[in-house]
Each structure stands twice: as structure tokens, then as C-alpha cells.
Write an enzyme that holds these catalytic residues in place. Structure first.
Site, PDB file in Angstrom:
ATOM      1  N   THR A 192      32.522 -47.772 -54.977  1.00  0.00           N
ATOM      2  CA  THR A 192      32.919 -46.913 -53.790  1.00  0.00           C
ATOM      3  C   THR A 192      31.350 -47.989 -52.608  1.00  0.00           C
ATOM      4  OG1 THR A 192      31.895 -44.678 -54.773  1.00  0.00           O
ATOM      5  CG2 THR A 192      30.912 -45.350 -52.715  1.00  0.00           C
ATOM      6  N   ARG A 220      38.757 -31.587 -55.116  1.00  0.00           N
ATOM      7  CA  ARG A 220      36.722 -32.549 -55.035  1.00  0.00           C
ATOM      8  C   ARG A 220      36.606 -32.831 -53.927  1.00  0.00           C
ATOM      9  NH1 ARG A 220      33.979 -36.829 -56.369  1.00  0.00           N
ATOM     10  NH2 ARG A 220      32.089 -36.445 -57.410  1.00  0.00           N
ATOM     11  N   GLY A 222      32.657 -35.765 -53.521  1.00  0.00           N
ATOM     12  CA  GLY A 222      31.782 -35.956 -54.184  1.00  0.00           C
ATOM     13  C   GLY A 222      30.417 -35.969 -52.600  1.00  0.00           C
ATOM     14  N   ASP A 223      29.557 -36.216 -53.263  1.00  0.00           N
ATOM     15  CA  ASP A 223      28.296 -37.103 -52.797  1.00  0.00           C
ATOM     16  C   ASP A 223      28.674 -37.411 -50.979  1.00  0.00           C
ATOM     17  OD1 ASP A 223      28.783 -38.789 -54.585  1.00  0.00           O
ATOM     18  OD2 ASP A 223      26.738 -39.523 -53.626  1.00  0.00           O
ATOM     19  N   THR A 243      25.635 -44.240 -54.354  1.00  0.00           N
ATOM     20  CA  THR A 243      26.912 -44.341 -55.169  1.00  0.00           C
ATOM     21  C   THR A 243      26.515 -44.152 -56.614  1.00  0.00           C
ATOM     22  OG1 THR A 243      28.864 -45.934 -56.622  1.00  0.00           O
ATOM     23  CG2 THR A 243      26.993 -46.981 -55.915  1.00  0.00           C
ATOM     24  N   GLY A 246      29.354 -38.243 -58.607  1.00  0.00           N
ATOM     25  CA  GLY A 246      28.466 -37.749 -57.190  1.00  0.00           C
ATOM     26  C   GLY A 246      28.154 -35.727 -57.120  1.00  0.00           C
TER      27      GLY A 246
HETATM   28  N1  ASP Z   1      29.924 -41.239 -55.159  1.00  0.00           N
HETATM   29  C1  ASP Z   1      30.785 -41.197 -55.628  1.00  0.00           C
HETATM   30  C2  ASP Z   1      32.214 -39.800 -56.056  1.00  0.00           C
HETATM   31  O1  ASP Z   1      31.193 -39.260 -57.157  1.00  0.00           O
HETATM   32  C3  ASP Z   1      31.580 -41.569 -56.934  1.00  0.00           C
HETATM   33  C4  ASP Z   1      31.387 -43.244 -57.212  1.00  0.00           C
HETATM   34  O2  ASP Z   1      30.386 -43.285 -55.814  1.00  0.00           O
HETATM   35  O3  ASP Z   1      30.795 -44.367 -57.545  1.00  0.00           O
HETATM   36  O4  ASP Z   1      32.632 -39.589 -55.246  1.00  0.00           O
END
Ligand code: ASP
Length: 327
Positions: A192, A220, A222-223, A243, A246
Site C-alpha cells: 500500500t 471488502r 479496508g481502512d 498501512t 485494515g
Molecule cells: N490497509 C490496507 C487494507 O487493509 C492493506 C495494507 O495497507 O497493506 O486494505
């Protein structure tokens, strides 16, 4: 005569300090956190990652010197990483359970608290550009899926077929995971990308772009596209890009919590990032964060063995690192 001389020197000091203040800038970037070891990442690959991070920082610095604002720099710096197959954002994003690439991105300005995000998009070449367009040219904060793509098209952004994002490495990673039926998502999502910038006018901006997690299902999210979870910026406190896993970041309201720790507990940005990473660890989550305040103080914290990261400052300071034991 003596008085004139004193006035002259005072004027000189004033000009020097205001000029310095105007020219002050900082860029901090990350390219994902996760399990990293020197055995698994050979020297050549490490050099490739570092060169790309360097390219992103160098471009950002030039833009700031040319007078670009924090928002423009966040977008352009993230574009460099989105266009590189090395990272889990744009080209090279991870695969969903169904074999597609679905991308998320968000951006927030510290001066106005304006923000924009897109989630679950399959055909926007540079999702961070779409997030910016949502922020600047819509009355919304987040658009998702095909609606976001339709909006991006109208905004004149580049649309690509889903296979543009394909890389062998990420496809293999999905195949490996599909073999082990019980694992829902992989920890091998590393890559990310994120960027926080302090521009020469003293404004902050934060942005994050990702492909999410390998083998994700059911749309789905994520954050990363969620303002307050994966991204946050406020000139009064700090700019943050995250990162990691999430689901934990969403539950913690991670990025906004860091801003709150700075605002209400008077923690430095580094102390606040560390405190939040401690909370993440206690919950069993993994990942990292970059932070920056309006004075130019930076933070790069993570609880994994590595995080692709780097910064550059108008003072000439610069660093690029991967593993925990570097710098
Ligand atoms: N934060 C990202 C998610 O959960 C993934 C990552 O940062 O590796 O989608």
C-alpha cells in the site's frame, strides 16, 4: 548611524527568517509495511524499491520547489508508486478472491478538512486522482465501485481494463492462498502506498492508495479509503497515512485517533503514532503509519519487520529505508 545599522541588521534577520519559513517543506512516504527479511528480498530487489521511493521523493521535492501545493504533491508522488508494479496500488495491486483487482484511495487537506475517496474500483488507472476529483469536484466524500468509475470518466481520468493491474507475482500470491482454503486474506499484501506533505505555505495533505488484501471477498473495503481510519489531515495537528491490516485500523479509528492525541493530549506526532501502534499491537493487528505536523516533525512507526519508507526535507535531510534495523 549606529541606529540605522541596527535597523538594517534587524531587517536582514527578518527577511532571512521569513524566507526560510516560506521555503520550508517536508515529504514523507510509505510503500507498505509487513513481514520483510533480507533473505527473501535480495539486494537487487531492495535497490529497485529504494530507487522507486527515491524517484517519488525527488519528483515531489521538485514540485514543491516549483511552488506546487501539498495536494498536488501528494497526488503526483502517489502516482509514481501507483504506476510501479512493485507496490500494492494501481499497477501491481493484489487480487480479490474472484481474480480481479479492486482499488481504494483517499486524500485529505489539512487546511480545509476537505476530503475525497474512492473504494472498490476496478478500472481507474490512478485511484488517488479519482479521490482528489471527488474532493474537489463533488459534494461527496466517498464514491464506490461502478459509480466511482462513471464519475472518474466524466472527470476525464484515465480508465483502463482490469487486466492492466495484473502482475504475475500478485496473481501467484492469490493462487497460493486459494490452495490453503482456511486462510481468508493474506498477510502478503505489502505495498500500500501513502504520502504526507507539508508545503511551502504551511499546509498539510495526506493520501493513501491500495489494492487492499489478497483474496478479499464480498466487496471488502479496508481502512485506506476511509477518512479517519487510513488517512487524516488537519493543519492544527498532523497529516497521517496508514498501512496494515485494515480491519484493525478501522476499529481503532487509527488516523483520526493520532490527530486527537496530538490535539487533546499534546503529544508530538511521533509520540502519538507510537501510542497508536501500541494499541494496534495490543489488539493483535500489524502495520505501520507515517505522520507529519505543520512544523515539519515527522513520524514513521510500525510493528512489523519492515516498512518501505522515506522522507525529504527542505533542510537537505533525506532518508530511505526498508527494514526495522535501518536508521
Ligand atoms: N490497509 C490496507 C487494507 O487493509 C492493506 C495494507 O495497507 O497493506 O486494505
Amino acid at each position: 548611524m549606529k541606529q540605522n545599522l541596527v535597523l538594517f541588521f534587524l531587517a536582514l534577520i527578518f527577511t532571512a527568517t521569513t524566507t526560510f519559513a516560506q521555503e520550508k517543506y517536508v515529504i514523507v512516504i510509505h510503500g507498505g509495511a509487513g513481514v520483510m527479511s533480507r533473505d527473501k528480498m535480495n539486494e537487487e530487489l531492495r535497490a529497485e524499491y529504494k530507487a522507486k521511493l527515491d524517484e517519488a521523493l525527488t519528483l515531489g521535492e521538485q514540485l514543491l520547489k516549483d511552488g506546487a501545493d501539498a495536494t498536488e504533491v501528494v497526488v503526483k508522488v502517489i502516482n509514481v508508486m501507483e504506476d510501479s508494479p512493485l507496490f500494492n496500488a494501481g499497477k501491481g495491486a493484489v487480487f480479490t478472491h474472484d481474480g480481479f483487482n479492486e482499488l481504494d484511495a483517499s486524500i485529505m487537506e489539512g487546511k480545509t478538512l476537505n476530503a475525497g475517496a474512492v473504494s472498490g474500483v476496478r478500472d481507474i488507472k490512478n485511484p488517488i486522482c479519482a479521490a482528489r476529483a471527488v474532493m474537489e469536484n463533488s459534494e461527496h466524500v466517498m464514491l464506490s465501485g461502478t459509480g466511482a468509475s462513471e464519475f472518474a470518466k466524466l472527470q476525464g481520468l484515465e480508465i483502463v481494463p482490469n487486466k492492466y493491474f495484473y502482475t504475475e507475482r500478485r496473481y501467484e500470491s492469490l493462487q497460493q492462498l486459494l490452495k490453503k482454503e482456511r486462510e481468508r486474506t493474506s498477510k502478503d499484501n505489502m505495498g500500500t502506498v501513502g504520502c504526507v506533505v507539508l508545503d511551502t505555505k504551511g499546509n498539510l495533505c495526506a493520501g493513501t492508495s491500495t489494492g487492499g488484501m489478497t483474496n478479499k471477498k464480498y466487496g471488502r473495503i479496508g481502512d485506506s479509503p476511509i477518512i479517519g481510519a487510513g488517512t487524516y489531515a488537519n493543519n492544527k495537528t498532523c497529516a497521517v497515512s496508514c498501512t496494515g491490516h485494515g480491519e484493525y485500523y478501522i476499529r481503532l479509528g487509527f488516523a483520526r485517533d493520532i490527530s486527537a492525541l496530538v490535539e487533546y493530549k499534546n503529544l508530538s506526532v511521533d509520540e502519538a503514532c507510537r501510542a497508536e501502534i501500541d494499541k494496534l499491537s495490543k489488539m493483535g493487528g500489524t502495520g505501520g503509519v507515517i505522520g507529519l505536523d505543520a512544523k515539519g516533525n515527522i513520524a514513521m512507526e510500525f510493528n512489523t519487520s519492515g516498512m518501505f519508507r522515506g522522507y525529504i526535507k527542505s533542510t537537505g535531510e533525506k532518508d530511505i529505508a526498508i527494514f526495522k534495523d535501518e536508521n
